[in-house]
Design an enzyme around this catalytic site. Structure first.
Site, PDB file in Angstrom:
ATOM      1  N   LYS A  63      -0.525  -4.054  -3.846  1.00  0.00           N
ATOM      2  CA  LYS A  63      -2.046  -3.474  -3.690  1.00  0.00           C
ATOM      3  C   LYS A  63      -1.822  -2.269  -4.787  1.00  0.00           C
ATOM      4  O   LYS A  63      -1.334  -1.017  -3.926  1.00  0.00           O
ATOM      5  CB  LYS A  63      -2.064  -3.205  -2.311  1.00  0.00           C
ATOM      6  CG  LYS A  63      -3.360  -2.533  -2.121  1.00  0.00           C
ATOM      7  CD  LYS A  63      -3.822  -2.386  -0.601  1.00  0.00           C
ATOM      8  CE  LYS A  63      -5.214  -1.707  -0.361  1.00  0.00           C
ATOM      9  NZ  LYS A  63      -5.150  -0.406  -0.677  1.00  0.00           N
ATOM     10  N   ASP A  95      10.516   5.333 -10.105  1.00  0.00           N
ATOM     11  CA  ASP A  95       9.921   5.896 -11.230  1.00  0.00           C
ATOM     12  C   ASP A  95      10.710   7.417 -11.597  1.00  0.00           C
ATOM     13  O   ASP A  95      11.023   7.573 -12.598  1.00  0.00           O
ATOM     14  CB  ASP A  95       8.470   6.171 -11.311  1.00  0.00           C
ATOM     15  CG  ASP A  95       7.673   5.020 -11.607  1.00  0.00           C
ATOM     16  OD1 ASP A  95       8.174   3.887 -11.817  1.00  0.00           O
ATOM     17  OD2 ASP A  95       6.424   4.888 -11.427  1.00  0.00           O
ATOM     18  N   SER A 116       0.661  -1.100  -0.022  1.00  0.00           N
ATOM     19  CA  SER A 116      -0.123  -0.072   0.110  1.00  0.00           C
ATOM     20  C   SER A 116       0.888   1.072  -0.105  1.00  0.00           C
ATOM     21  O   SER A 116       1.644   1.639  -1.107  1.00  0.00           O
ATOM     22  CB  SER A 116      -1.110   0.000   1.196  1.00  0.00           C
ATOM     23  OG  SER A 116      -2.026   0.973   0.917  1.00  0.00           O
TER      24      SER A 116
END
Length: 703
Positions: A687, A673, A662
């Site tokens: 998740k 990223d 999460s």
């Protein structure tokens, strides 16, 4: 959901009316009978209407519906629609972490009543507005239960008046003087033996009362006025006989039960009549006791008039005490005294047995449940309902309401309405086939909010449901679980002697939790196969979510892993309201020590608050997108770093494992990223959704 007492009040009123009307019909037939028989009649009637509601709860019910009575308003709130939450998947800019996730068991922190879900929460975010009329939830207004409010007000005032009467007797007794050993006490003992009164009777005297009184269910008290010292021996004997007659017959108890019945049926005029007749027949029955023991009717009537003539006009008679009647109420009583043809006999065993058999008639009456059938709607309303049914909108709610009514009417015992509501909501949420969405009760919501504020009551351990059973993930820093010796991989076999096999995580949590200071006993199988019984005392736990590599001599975390190369170590256990501040504090301390690289440990972090994850990312990112969410009923939303909280571009490695979930995955994915960090470890939990807690108007929430 508002509790509707209107059907119960209607049921009690109808049954009480039936009993009281029957008593009123039988009373004239007993006009020439002894006063004791008429007193038994009114006692049975009042005790009967007092016992009917309790008997109705114990006996199986046979429902009888009464026509032409509208009860729909009283139950409208019970069919309140369930709030809906926006659905659909949410995409994250964390593609490297969430790529092809494998299903994993959910981690739970056992330190509150409910397990903390591995979710990135946005508490307080309002649900999206409906886009079409069909999506809008119908507005329901709870009906005001005026009959129940009026009944409760009247009953409360009646019971309060009864309580004040006890207080007045307590005050009166404090001002009374006990009658010492002497002829009066000797006479009282002689008459008690004559009547077979075995209980010890307290004899008092007071100048605050002008007539004799008797009260007390367990410890009888007889009060004589101060001028009783000047009475003749005959008058004193007759008065004491009368008051002891009340004690012998247990009139104080029947008087109290009668007033309790009138308090519950205060709205019923026949209940007031029954209590008045009960008191009158009590006095008449005790007059018969006096006459049966040798007193002449004319002489006793003369003494009775002389005693009651001393009453002041505004005399207050306590409802829980028995006193001589006012002089202006004595006419009927004196006529009965002077009537030589009256029956003076007490109730014999056969009469009492017949009365007990007749009382069995209350059982079938209690088993009958009177209710009201709903009024048929007018034709235009019925046509509108049919039109709505054709559209299909209200059919599910109508079906739920129909099932609920059938269960209430035909199930073997009255169902728990609150439990039915909770289970119905949980069933609707389960129908989403989303393992992360659930319904939180008000208590569970409170515990979740407390947990994410960082302060809990429990033993402080993270558990998960694995193939082997309930397994320990980790014990929290400074927690009772850690002090007791719980370690990662330990299997919890039983809790307080009850096996955990087959239990859900919520059931396990419920068994482990309890008040601070109490002990819970866990049977644990350690990783090396050793079985141990571990008593653990529950305590209040303050959770620090940013931990270092080791503790120093001052018991504070040390975040510098390598003094020579200036490599730091920082572990985040979960994301609560203080996490970003704790991480910032640790990074500033490391920078003062000359930080040249950092290991950010997110292993076994179950997630937590979304905003805290965003703030943690902002400490490491100078600019760029942190997270983007998309859904079918909500516009795309993005969070970006603005550089205001940026703490530098030092080398960064993020550690992951299969329990990183999460909010922790958001941090790891965003840093990867933006090419800010290298991810090291195993595939994370997977998740890929952001959740919101939608609070419900009547308590609880949808997650």
């Amino acid at each position: 959901m508002t509790l509707d007492l209107t059907p119960a009040l209607l049921d009690a009123a109808l049954k009480g009316t039936a009993v009281l009307v029957l008593a009123c019909a039988l009373a004239p037939l007993l006009r020439r009978a002894a006063a004791a028989a008429r007193h038994l009649l009114w006692t049975a009637a009042l005790v009967g209407i007092l016992a009917l509601p309790a008997l109705g709860l114990l006996l199986p019910r046979w429902h009888v519906h009464l026509p032409a009575f509208d009860t729909t308003a009283g139950h409208a709130e019970e069919a309140a629609p369930a709030a809906g939450a926006e659905g659909g998947g949410v995409l994250l800019h964390a593609r490297h972490v969430l790529d092809a996730p494998l299903p994993r068991p959910k981690a739970v922190l056992i330190a509150s009543r409910v397990p903390p879900p591995p979710a990135a929460f946005r508490p307080g975010e309002p649900p999206p507005p409906p886009h079409t009329p069909e999506e809008a939830a119908p507005e329901h207004h709870a009906a005001v239960p005026w009959p129940a409010i009026a009944w409760a007000t009247g009953a409360g005032l009646s019971l309060a008046w009864l309580g004040l009467s006890f207080v007045s007797l307590w005050v009166l007794r404090r001002s009374c003087r006990p009658v010492g050993d002497g002829p009066t006490v000797a006479l009282l003992g002689e008459l008690a033996a004559l009547l077979g009164v075995r209980r010890r009777v307290c004899l008092l005297t007071s100048d605050r009362r002008a007539v004799p009184m008797t009260w007390g269910v367990f410890r009888p008290v007889v009060l004589l006025p101060a001028n009783a010292d000047g009475w003749s021996a005959e008058r004193l004997r007759l008065v004491l006989l009368h008051e002891l007659g009340h004690v012998q017959r247990g009139d104080c108890l029947t008087q109290l039960l009668g007033h309790l019945a009138r308090a519950l049926y205060w709205f019923h005029p026949l209940a007031w009549l029954a209590v008045a007749r009960l008191h009158a027949e009590q006095e008449a029955a005790c007059d018969d006791v006096v006459l049966r023991h040798g007193a002449a009717a004319a002489d006793y009537a003369e003494h009775l008039l002389a005693v009651t003539a001393q009453l002041p006009p505004g005399f207050f008679a306590s409802p829980v005490a028995l006193g001589m009647a006012r002089a202006d109420d004595l006419r009927r009583r004196l006529v009965a005294l002077l009537d030589a043809g009256r029956d003076r006999r007490p109730v014999r065993r056969r009469g009492a047995l017949l009365a007990a058999i007749a009382a069995l008639g209350l059982l079938p009456l209690a088993a009958v449940g009177f209710g009201a059938a709903a009024v048929a709607p007018p034709p235009e309303e019925k046509a509108a309902q049919a039109k709505d049914n054709d559209k299909g909108a209200p059919k599910p709610l109508k079906r739920l309401d129909e099932v609920r009514k059938k269960l209430r009417e035909f199930y073997v015992k009255p169902p728990d309405e609150k439990q039915l509501t909770r289970d119905a909501i949980r069933g609707m949420v389960k129908g989403l086939n989303d393992r992360f969405s659930e319904y939180l009760t008000p208590d569970e919501l409170t515990q979740v909010e407390q947990q994410f504020r960082g302060s809990l009551t429990g033993i402080g351990v993270q558990l998960r449901v694995a193939d082997a059973g309930i397994t320990v993930m980790t014990a929290l820093e400074g927690s009772p679980a850690l002090e007791a010796g719980l370690r990662p991989g330990d299997l919890v076999e039983s809790i307080d002697g009850k096996a955990t096999a087959g239990l859900t995580m919520q059931e396990v949590v419920k068994r482990i939790l309890g008040p601070a200071g109490e002990v819970v006993k866990l049977r644990v199988v350690h990783a090396d196969g050793v079985v141990e019984e571990m008593p653990i005392k529950r305590a209040r736990i303050t959770i620090r979510t940013a931990e270092g590599f080791r503790r120093g001599d001052d018991d504070r975390w040390r975040f510098l892993l390598d003094d020579r190369h200036k490599v730091g170590y920082l572990r985040i256990t979960q994301f609560t309201g203080q996490t970003a501040g704790e991480v910032r504090e640790a990074l500033l301390a490391l920078k003062k020590d000359g930080l040249k690289g950092l290991l950010l440990d997110l292993r076994s972090c179950p997630g937590g608050l979304l905003q805290q994850a965003i703030k943690v990312c902002a400490l490491f990112l100078k600019d760029g997108t942190i997270l983007t969410t998309r859904g079918p009923r909500k516009e795309e939303q993005s969070w970006k770093a603005d550089g205001k909280d940026y703490l530098g571009d030092f080398p960064l490695v993020v550690l992951l494992n299969g329990e990183t979930a999460s909010a922790a995955e958001i941090v790891a994915g965003a840093l990867r990223d933006r090419d800010r960090a290298v991810l090291l470890g195993t595939r994370s939990y997977g998740k890929g959704s952001v959740q919101a807690v939608l609070k419900l108007d009547e308590g609880g929430a949808l997650k």
